[in-house]
Design an enzyme around this catalytic site. Structure first.
Site, PDB file in Angstrom:
ATOM      1  N   ASP A 144       6.292  22.101 -25.881  1.00  0.00           N
ATOM      2  CA  ASP A 144       6.354  20.740 -25.361  1.00  0.00           C
ATOM      3  C   ASP A 144       7.467  20.680 -24.329  1.00  0.00           C
ATOM      4  OD1 ASP A 144       6.404  17.825 -25.070  1.00  0.00           O
ATOM      5  OD2 ASP A 144       5.228  17.805 -26.916  1.00  0.00           O
ATOM      6  N   THR A 180       6.904  26.641   5.876  1.00  0.00           N
ATOM      7  CA  THR A 180       5.580  26.046   5.720  1.00  0.00           C
ATOM      8  C   THR A 180       4.513  27.025   6.196  1.00  0.00           C
ATOM      9  OG1 THR A 180       6.641  23.939   6.204  1.00  0.00           O
ATOM     10  CG2 THR A 180       4.240  23.960   6.141  1.00  0.00           C
ATOM     11  N   HIS A 210      15.121  12.782  11.740  1.00  0.00           N
ATOM     12  CA  HIS A 210      13.990  12.872  12.670  1.00  0.00           C
ATOM     13  C   HIS A 210      13.088  11.636  12.540  1.00  0.00           C
ATOM     14  CE1 HIS A 210      11.819  15.400   9.385  1.00  0.00           C
ATOM     15  NE2 HIS A 210      11.511  14.149   9.228  1.00  0.00           N
ATOM     16  N   HIS A 211      13.370  10.796  11.560  1.00  0.00           N
ATOM     17  CA  HIS A 211      12.648   9.528  11.480  1.00  0.00           C
ATOM     18  C   HIS A 211      13.334   8.454  12.302  1.00  0.00           C
ATOM     19  CE1 HIS A 211       9.982  10.859   8.213  1.00  0.00           C
ATOM     20  NE2 HIS A 211      11.009  11.594   7.854  1.00  0.00           N
ATOM     21  N   TYR A 241       8.446  15.704   0.621  1.00  0.00           N
ATOM     22  CA  TYR A 241       8.204  17.026   0.036  1.00  0.00           C
ATOM     23  C   TYR A 241       8.002  16.948  -1.464  1.00  0.00           C
ATOM     24  CZ  TYR A 241       8.523  19.148   4.440  1.00  0.00           C
ATOM     25  OH  TYR A 241       8.237  19.483   5.722  1.00  0.00           O
ATOM     26  N   LYS A 271       3.730  29.697   3.714  1.00  0.00           N
ATOM     27  CA  LYS A 271       2.806  29.280   2.658  1.00  0.00           C
ATOM     28  C   LYS A 271       1.360  29.382   3.138  1.00  0.00           C
ATOM     29  CE  LYS A 271       3.734  27.508  -0.656  1.00  0.00           C
ATOM     30  NZ  LYS A 271       4.418  27.811  -1.911  1.00  0.00           N
ATOM     31  N   SER A 329      12.759   6.382 -13.768  1.00  0.00           N
ATOM     32  CA  SER A 329      11.678   7.136 -14.393  1.00  0.00           C
ATOM     33  C   SER A 329      11.643   8.550 -13.832  1.00  0.00           C
ATOM     34  CB  SER A 329      10.351   6.410 -14.138  1.00  0.00           C
ATOM     35  OG  SER A 329       9.293   7.317 -14.101  1.00  0.00           O
ATOM     36  N   SER A 330      11.709   8.657 -12.510  1.00  0.00           N
ATOM     37  CA  SER A 330      11.636   9.979 -11.888  1.00  0.00           C
ATOM     38  C   SER A 330      12.874  10.811 -12.167  1.00  0.00           C
ATOM     39  CB  SER A 330      11.450   9.844 -10.382  1.00  0.00           C
ATOM     40  OG  SER A 330      10.181   9.324 -10.112  1.00  0.00           O
ATOM     41  N   GLU A 336      11.624  13.001  -0.216  1.00  0.00           N
ATOM     42  CA  GLU A 336      10.518  12.352  -0.924  1.00  0.00           C
ATOM     43  C   GLU A 336       9.162  12.853  -0.431  1.00  0.00           C
ATOM     44  OE1 GLU A 336      10.233  10.341  -3.435  1.00  0.00           O
ATOM     45  OE2 GLU A 336       8.123   9.799  -3.192  1.00  0.00           O
ATOM     46  N   SER A 374      -2.104  26.930  -4.823  1.00  0.00           N
ATOM     47  CA  SER A 374      -1.899  28.373  -4.975  1.00  0.00           C
ATOM     48  C   SER A 374      -2.706  28.913  -6.143  1.00  0.00           C
ATOM     49  CB  SER A 374      -0.417  28.677  -5.221  1.00  0.00           C
ATOM     50  OG  SER A 374       0.338  28.256  -4.124  1.00  0.00           O
ATOM     51  N   HIS A 394       0.841  -1.199   0.000  1.00  0.00           N
ATOM     52  CA  HIS A 394       0.000   0.000   0.000  1.00  0.00           C
ATOM     53  C   HIS A 394       0.875   1.247   0.000  1.00  0.00           C
ATOM     54  CE1 HIS A 394      -2.864   3.054   1.258  1.00  0.00           C
ATOM     55  NE2 HIS A 394      -2.112   3.298   2.316  1.00  0.00           N
ATOM     56  N   TRP A 425       7.212  -0.126   3.774  1.00  0.00           N
ATOM     57  CA  TRP A 425       7.663   0.640   2.605  1.00  0.00           C
ATOM     58  C   TRP A 425       9.068   1.175   2.824  1.00  0.00           C
ATOM     59  CZ3 TRP A 425       8.809   5.866   1.443  1.00  0.00           C
ATOM     60  CH2 TRP A 425       8.701   6.757   2.507  1.00  0.00           C
ATOM     61  N   HIS A 435      13.008  11.766   3.414  1.00  0.00           N
ATOM     62  CA  HIS A 435      12.399  13.033   3.785  1.00  0.00           C
ATOM     63  C   HIS A 435      12.198  13.952   2.590  1.00  0.00           C
ATOM     64  CE1 HIS A 435      10.633  15.975   6.283  1.00  0.00           C
ATOM     65  NE2 HIS A 435      11.270  16.840   5.526  1.00  0.00           N
ATOM     66  N   ARG A 485       2.248   0.887  15.162  1.00  0.00           N
ATOM     67  CA  ARG A 485       1.828   0.687  13.771  1.00  0.00           C
ATOM     68  C   ARG A 485       2.173  -0.728  13.312  1.00  0.00           C
ATOM     69  NH1 ARG A 485       5.812   4.647  10.387  1.00  0.00           N
ATOM     70  NH2 ARG A 485       4.532   3.916   8.690  1.00  0.00           N
TER      71      ARG A 485
HETATM   72  C1  HEM Z   1       5.839  20.969   9.423  1.00  0.00           C
HETATM   73  C2  HEM Z   1       6.358  20.075   8.718  1.00  0.00           C
HETATM   74  C3  HEM Z   1       6.656  18.650   9.143  1.00  0.00           C
HETATM   75  C4  HEM Z   1       7.317  18.196  10.236  1.00  0.00           C
HETATM   76  C5  HEM Z   1       7.941  19.034  11.327  1.00  0.00           C
HETATM   77  C6  HEM Z   1       7.331  16.755  10.160  1.00  0.00           C
HETATM   78  C7  HEM Z   1       7.927  15.915  11.078  1.00  0.00           C
HETATM   79  C8  HEM Z   1       7.896  14.544  11.024  1.00  0.00           C
HETATM   80  C9  HEM Z   1       8.556  13.669  11.930  1.00  0.00           C
HETATM   81  C10 HEM Z   1       9.411  14.126  13.105  1.00  0.00           C
HETATM   82  C11 HEM Z   1       8.311  12.396  11.569  1.00  0.00           C
HETATM   83  C12 HEM Z   1       8.839  11.138  12.214  1.00  0.00           C
HETATM   84  C13 HEM Z   1       7.868  10.588  13.154  1.00  0.00           C
HETATM   85  C14 HEM Z   1       8.239   9.238  13.618  1.00  0.00           C
HETATM   86  O1  HEM Z   1       8.421   8.307  12.805  1.00  0.00           O
HETATM   87  O2  HEM Z   1       8.358   9.074  14.848  1.00  0.00           O
HETATM   88  C15 HEM Z   1       7.482  12.454  10.416  1.00  0.00           C
HETATM   89  C16 HEM Z   1       7.022  11.343   9.759  1.00  0.00           C
HETATM   90  C17 HEM Z   1       6.456  11.401   8.511  1.00  0.00           C
HETATM   91  N1  HEM Z   1       6.129  12.542   7.823  1.00  0.00           N
HETATM   92 FE1  HEM Z   1       6.314  14.440   8.490  1.00  0.00          FE
HETATM   93  N2  HEM Z   1       6.674  16.362   9.053  1.00  0.00           N
HETATM   94  C18 HEM Z   1       6.248  17.482   8.403  1.00  0.00           C
HETATM   95  C19 HEM Z   1       5.571  17.529   7.226  1.00  0.00           C
HETATM   96  C20 HEM Z   1       5.345  16.431   6.431  1.00  0.00           C
HETATM   97  C21 HEM Z   1       4.869  16.493   5.085  1.00  0.00           C
HETATM   98  C22 HEM Z   1       4.549  17.756   4.342  1.00  0.00           C
HETATM   99  C23 HEM Z   1       4.794  15.221   4.642  1.00  0.00           C
HETATM  100  C24 HEM Z   1       4.352  14.685   3.308  1.00  0.00           C
HETATM  101  C25 HEM Z   1       3.673  15.244   2.441  1.00  0.00           C
HETATM  102  C26 HEM Z   1       5.200  14.361   5.710  1.00  0.00           C
HETATM  103  C27 HEM Z   1       5.216  12.985   5.614  1.00  0.00           C
HETATM  104  C28 HEM Z   1       5.652  12.158   6.595  1.00  0.00           C
HETATM  105  C29 HEM Z   1       5.677  10.728   6.488  1.00  0.00           C
HETATM  106  C30 HEM Z   1       5.257   9.912   5.272  1.00  0.00           C
HETATM  107  C31 HEM Z   1       6.150  10.246   7.697  1.00  0.00           C
HETATM  108  C32 HEM Z   1       6.282   8.806   8.158  1.00  0.00           C
HETATM  109  C33 HEM Z   1       7.229   7.964   7.471  1.00  0.00           C
HETATM  110  C34 HEM Z   1       7.219   6.572   8.019  1.00  0.00           C
HETATM  111  O3  HEM Z   1       7.732   6.356   9.124  1.00  0.00           O
HETATM  112  O4  HEM Z   1       6.703   5.675   7.357  1.00  0.00           O
HETATM  113  N3  HEM Z   1       5.527  15.122   6.788  1.00  0.00           N
HETATM  114  N4  HEM Z   1       7.246  13.773  10.094  1.00  0.00           N
HETATM  115 CU   LIG Z   2      10.648  13.595   7.472  1.00  0.00          CU
END
Ligand code: HEM
Ligand SMILES: [Cu+2]
Ligand SMILES: [Cu+2]
Lengths: 321, 538, 275
Positions: B106, B335, B309-310, B264, B338, B175-176, B262, B275, B76, B146, B260, B457
């Site tokens: 184009d 952010t 931070h992950h 964004y 915006k 591709s990307s 990714e 916008s 997924h 994933w 990370h 999770r």
């Molecule tokens: C204010 C902005 C953001 C901050 C400060 C932030 C911070 C964080 C942090 C610290 C984690 C890790 C959490 C953990 O695993 O314990 C996390 C996970 C995640 N964030 Fe954000 N994030 C922000 C915005 C975004 C945005 C814009 C996206 C995507 C469009 C995003 C997608 C994700 C995803 C996919 C994960 C989890 C990944 C995984 O463990 O599978 N975040 N974020």
């Molecule tokens: Cu991140």
């Protein structure tokens, strides 16, 4: 408003089969990779036909390397995929060369191609960042890791061995130094060829390019000799062989991917050479050649990094006995 | 401005096969990407629906064992990210509208553009094959998440299932990368006369930043995938094998250095689309255009230095954690710029609440919610309680399922008439919006509670204390499913009824170049390049 | 319908919830952090709540602004749009104010981080090893206590505590600073006890450490769950910790770790009892 008259200098391309065929080739190649390295069926002997196509091909390679040769097959899909891909690339680039000759590459398109090549080299650089990152981590921090409570850690010994002490790394001042000089020299010959081409000295250009290609081939040759030597040393366990320890892994994958890029660069230069022999390229317009030269310089720079860090610095760290 | 004449007789369209398989036309390729994205979305949606059904009560109902559930969860994630969101926002809308918005006929490399597309079905096929070939001792498919952390993805998944995923992701990655090269070159080299960088529409800016993130992040993923690939080989490398002196955590660093940026990559194009929609339906130019553009650049740059931070709980040095904590908080600033600029764009406007605007407003609100929980997670100390719990799941679904996906629907309804030439039925579209809006909130809001209360999770079964919110969450899945049903209905209805769309069906507020063309635009637009006036609009 | 019943029940619960004490495990329909049993978790909860108010404020601010804008500047009420696109003061303000908010947040955040992470002088060490799929506990300071494996109980035996209860809990004394060494024998795992505010990955080839100190008067059984994907039974390797008084712990150690009556091993998916 304007009807159909095209009033811009961009290059609109008619439909082309190559991208779609590339996709098909990628699929075959991918299937081939999984088959070759992982194998889709076990070698049980129950269905020889399927096994010949789909069993692990790496085992075949190993069995022929060790001279026992009892296994066979597993490589055909990968081979077909590679040939398919080569055919597609050939067709695609032939079209590009023809378009260039037909004058489709106007100045603005030419600039676009330059942007494209720069971006391509940037992503190649990031690819090597990945490998160097791995290398630095292993080289710089393994001792720190090894001191983490080794008494409780069951495999602490293996861990501490990550590279130093005990790993005899490749001596930087033999073949690697030779290879450094070869690549540096090839950097000058390709520049010579470029200048000659710009001054319409086609004979000089041909010679310069020929020497560059020759040096590239010698580089690859020496690299293979080095690998072969390491292969014979691998049994001792501490030597830097790909499957012996993480140092060997990082060493082989980083230099291996570099070698692969040298190969691509050599082919790229070779294609330019053929085009040159056939009367292609003009003093004022020869981007294909420049792209090959840029790529070659990039490969050169990567080698200098490898030489400085992987061979010299970590070797100093690692030649402990 | 009136639409440019669209002459049916001789528009140079090739026959069916050549047109769709050998395409070199950015709009056709964009359409292919969108169709591909919808198909992947349906597959990915099916996987998530099954997971929600499984979790609707304690006990193991649907799946054979935990492995089967993990396979669904892993696939997924991968499918939604690499085969739904990215193809839709970058390949689909990017292809369709970046060239038009900057006044180009184009893309820079039309053939390579098609290669970018065709690598994706190849990649998806590889992923789908992996479902059906042996993964681990517990069954077929790959169940390592994933994020594919070793050792679960090396010694823990010996079968070829994961090798197929590696190959598929490499194909998707290339591709990307090719796509990124194409977009960067197009945007830097093919802007119409007078279209300076500082006049370029924000969507083009967003795709430019995204393309750079792709270009610099994906090769690192490719390298780490190769490491997994060779580590998996018998007698192969030992990068992540401690017995050989390797380190499983190294993979996490490499992965998140890609991972990370990714996230964004998935959200920036949505920023761009939102916008335009906000500006169009407020009948006002974007507020603080330059701030908006450079906020995206800032997000892109800072996005490369916050990856760990992950990994707050992997046992990193505390000073490193402190650095990543601080750096992560920094991202909240651009952010915020915006968000506030969108609000200021609406301020003083004359807002009409048409369908795309509803998606955009919902996007802003829900993205804020996801953003602030991100700020919570950025605090390494608190993250210890929340990491790998449903709180994180809620966070990233608020920014993805509601951020990126709402952005996609926002753009879809904004441009649907432009792309297809037909108008959609407003009631069906409204039903889609409301059901989807309510549905995803019902799914994901309670997951904050689950996470706070400690539910980890990637669990196929859970202690009974977590039942209530899981039930609510699963109930939301039905609502969302109904919403998706209305989306498909809306599509079918629009293509049956064929109500023609005018060149600029949104009126005065819509000022970018695509609205000067007919709907759909001619097969090759801008045979004469448009000229952008010099008066400063922003 | 069960769902409706559950919702009404929990809405009632929601109202009285803050008043009732939380247990040492997840609560039915719980929507907040688990009750803190250690100083670290107390601090963590404080910081969480502090940040929560900030982010709630931000969210409400944006929501209210949006609502007002949607009301005040709808096409009906405001037929002609203004053309303002710049306001330097405003733009500076919405850059500076968030920075200030973040600075206010980062100070206590760093304090918590270092409090959590910097190991104090600990009085006792335990060693935790993640296996596929159970936990193994050892007491390096008490060599007479043999290391033992803690397996999950099946539903029949665990009852309401299924997926939390084990056959052998980790026994630790209250009011004692305990160092936890965490490693893994194969896949990644993560040793997490929500009430203690700890979560640390178990990584093969690496020994991670963390610590906890259960507050006086907080004796009892605490539960946690594996928090890093580790394969098919990831959901089924709970952590059970029994916190006892110092005296009880002393006698437990003197008894060679004796209120673990039966050592159980997990063999091929079925439980094997050995006395
Ligand atoms: C204010 C902005 C953001 C901050 C400060 C932030 C911070 C964080 C942090 C610290 C984690 C890790 C959490 C953990 O695993 O314990 C996390 C996970 C995640 N964030 Fe954000 N994030 C922000 C915005 C975004 C945005 C814009 C996206 C995507 C469009 C995003 C997608 C994700 C995803 C996919 C994960 C989890 C990944 C995984 O463990 O599978 N975040 N974020
Ligand atoms: Cu991140
Ligand atoms: Cu686990």
């Amino acid at each position: 408003m304007a009807g159909h008259a095209v009033e811009h200098d961009y290059h609109l391309i008619p439909p082309s089969p190559w991208p779609f065929l590339s996709g098909c080739a990628a699929l075959v190649w991918g299937l081939g990779m999984v088959t070759f390295f992982a194998g889709l069926v076990d070698r049980t002997g129950s269905s020889p036909m399927a096994e010949w196509f789909f069993a692990n091909g790496l085992d075949t390679l190993k069995s022929s390397l060790t001279g026992d040769g009892s296994l066979s097959g597993g490589w055909i899909i990968l081979l077909v995929g590679c040939l398919f891909a080569a055919y597609v690339m050939y067709g695609w680039w032939k079209d590009v060369a023809a378009e260039s000759a037909a004058g489709d590459h106007t100045p603005v398109v030419d600039i676009g191609l330059r942007y494209g090549m720069i971006m391509f080299i940037m992503q190649e650089a990031m690819f090597f960042v990945g490998w160097f990152w791995m290398f630095f981590e292993l080289g710089l921090f393994h001792k720190v890791r090894a001191t983490w409570n080794p008494d409780i850690l069951e495999n602490a010994a293996g861990y501490a061995d990550s590279m130093a002490p005990g790993v005899t790394s490749v001596d930087a001042w033999h073949l690697p130094l030779m290879n450094t000089l070869i690549l540096l020299l090839s950097g000058t010959t390709v520049t010579w060829a470029h200048h000659a081409l710009m001054h319409n000295d086609r004979k000089g250009a041909k010679w310069g390019l020929f020497l560059t290609i020759a040096l590239g081939i010698i580089f690859t040759w020496l690299q293979l000799i080095e690998y072969a030597e390491l292969f014979h040393l691998r049994e001792s366990g501490h030597e830097a062989w790909i499957g012996n320890n993480a140092y060997g892994s990082a060493f082989f994958m980083a230099t291996g991917f570099h070698g692969f890029h040298v190969l691509i660069g050599t082919i790229f230069l070779f294609v330019c050479w053929v085009r040159l022999l056939k009367g292609g390229f003009k003093p004022e317009k020869h981007f294909g050649f420049e792209a090959a030269a840029w790529y070659w310089h990039f490969v050169d720079v990567v080698w200098l990094f490898l030489f400085a860090f992987v061979y010299i610095i970590f070797a100093m760290n690692g030649v402990a006995h | 401005m009136a639409g440019i004449g669209y002459d049916d007789h001789d528009d140079g369209k090739p026959g069916f096969f050549a047109r769709w398989f050998y395409s070199t036309n950015h709009k056709d390729i964009g359409t292919l990407y969108l169709i591909f994205g919808i198909i992947s979305g349906i597959i990915g949606g099916y996987l998530s629906f099954m997971m929600r059904m499984e979790l609707s009560e304690p006990g193991i109902q649907i799946f054979e064992n935990g492995h089967a559930y993990n396979v669904f969860a892993s696939m997924h994630g991968l499918i939604m990210i690499f085969f739904m969101v990215m193809p839709a926002v970058i390949g689909g809308f990017g292809n369709w509208f970046v060239p038009i918005m900057i006044g180009a006929p184009d893309m820079a490399f039309p053939r390579m553009n098609n290669l970018s597309f065709w690598l994706l079905p190849v990649a998806l096929i590889c992923l789908l094959i992996s479902f059906f070939v042996p993964g681990s001792a517990s069954g077929n498919g790959f169940g390592g998440g994933w994020v594919m952390y070793p050792p679960l993805s090396t010694s823990g998944a010996p079968g070829p299932a994961f090798d197929f995923i590696i190959i598929g992701l490499l194909a998707a990655g290339f591709s990307s990368i090719f796509g990124a090269i194409n977009f960067i070159t197009t945007i830097l080299n093919m802007r119409a006369p007078g279209m300076t960088m500082h006049k370029m529409p924000l969507f083009a800016w967003s795709v430019l930043v995204t393309a750079f993130l792709l270009l610099l992040a994906l090769p690192v993923l490719a390298a780490s995938l190769f490491m997994l690939f060779t580590d998996r080989i018998d007698g192969g490398t030992g990068f992540f094998d401690p017995a050989m002196g390797g380190d499983p955590e190294m993979f996490q660093h490499l992965f998140w250095f890609f991972g990370h940026p990714e996230v964004y990559i998935m959200i920036l194009p949505a920023f761009g689309m939102v916008s335009h929609v906000v500006s169009t339906f407020s009948k006002k130019p974007i507020f603080g255009y330059l701030g908006m553009a450079y906020a995206m650049v800032a997000i892109g740059v800072v996005g490369f230095v916050v990856w760990a931070h992950h990994m707050y709980t992997v046992g990193m040095d505390v000073d490193l954690k402190a650095y990543f904590l601080a750096a992560t908080l920094v991202i909240a600033v651009p952010t915020g710029v915006k968000i506030f600029s969108w609000l200021a764009t609406m301020w003083g406007g004359s807002i009409s609440f048409s369908i795309p605007m509803q998606w955009a407003l919902a996007f802003i609100f829900l993205f804020v919610l996801g953003g602030v929980t991100g700020v919570m997670l950025a605090n390494a100390g608190v993250d210890v309680a929340l990491h790998d719990t449903y709180y994180v799941v809620a966070h990233f679904h608020y920014v993805l399922s509601m951020g990126a996906v709402f952005g996609i629907f926002c753009g879809f309804y904004y441009w649907f008439g432009k792309m297809s030439g037909y108008l959609y039925n407003k009631w069906l579209a409204a039903a889609h919006f409301w059901l989807f809006f309510i549905g995803v909130n019902v799914i994901f809001f309670p997951q904050h509670f689950l996470g706070l209360n400690g539910m980890p999770r990637r669990y196929v079964d859970y202690p009974q204390e977590f039942e209530l919110w899981n039930q609510v969450s699963s109930f939301g899945a039905y609502i969302t499913l109904a919403g998706v049903g209305f989306f498909l209905l809306m599509l079918v209805e629009a293509f049956i009824r064929k109500r023609p769309a005018g060149a600029n069906y949104w009126g005065d507020g819509a000022t970018t170049l695509e609205w000067t063309l007919s709907s759909p635009p001619p097969y090759h637009q801008f045979n004469t390049l448009p000229r952008i006036e010099q008066n400063d609009e922003h | 319908m069960r769902l409706v019943h559950n919702i009404t029940a929990s809405l009632a619960l929601l109202l009285i919830m803050p008043g009732i004490a939380f247990a040492n495990k997840p609560t039915d329909g719980g929507y907040w952090l688990q009750d803190a049993a250690t100083p670290v978790m107390e601090e963590l909860t404080k910081l969480h709540n502090f940040v929560f108010w900030i982010i709630l404020g931000i969210t409400l601010f944006v929501m209210v602004m949006m609502g007002w804008i949607m009301f005040r500047f709808s096409a009906k009420r405001n037929p002609t749009a203004s053309k303002t696109t710049h306001h330097v003061g405003l733009e500076v303000a919405w850059t500076i104010v968030p920075i200030i908010i973040l600075l206010v947040m980062v100070v206590p955040s760093m304090r918590l981080l270092y409090f959590q992470d910097a190991l104090p002088e600990t009085e006792m060490t335990i060693k935790v090893t993640g296996n596929t799929w159970n936990w193994e506990y050892a007491y390096p300071d008490h060599p007479n206590v043999e290391s033992f494996i803690s397996n999950p109980l099946e539903k029949e035996d665990a009852g309401d505590l299924y997926l939390l209860k084990t056959d052998a809990s980790l026994v630790v004394p209250v009011d004692t600073k305990i160092k936890v060494l965490i490693t893994s024998s194969n896949n990644l795992h993560s040793f997490a006890v929500p009430a203690f505010g700890i979560k640390m990955d178990a990584v093969p080839g690496r020994i991670n450490e963390t610590w906890f100190e259960v507050n006086p008067g907080k004796e009892g059984t605490y539960f946690g769950q594996c928090s890093e994907l580790c394969g098919v039974n990831h959901y089924k390797m709970p952590i059970e910790i029994e916190v006892v008084s110092k005296e009880d712990f002393q006698s437990w150690v003197a008894n060679d770790g004796a209120f673990t009556t039966a050592v159980v091993s997990y063999d091929n998916g079925s439980i094997v009892l050995q006395d």
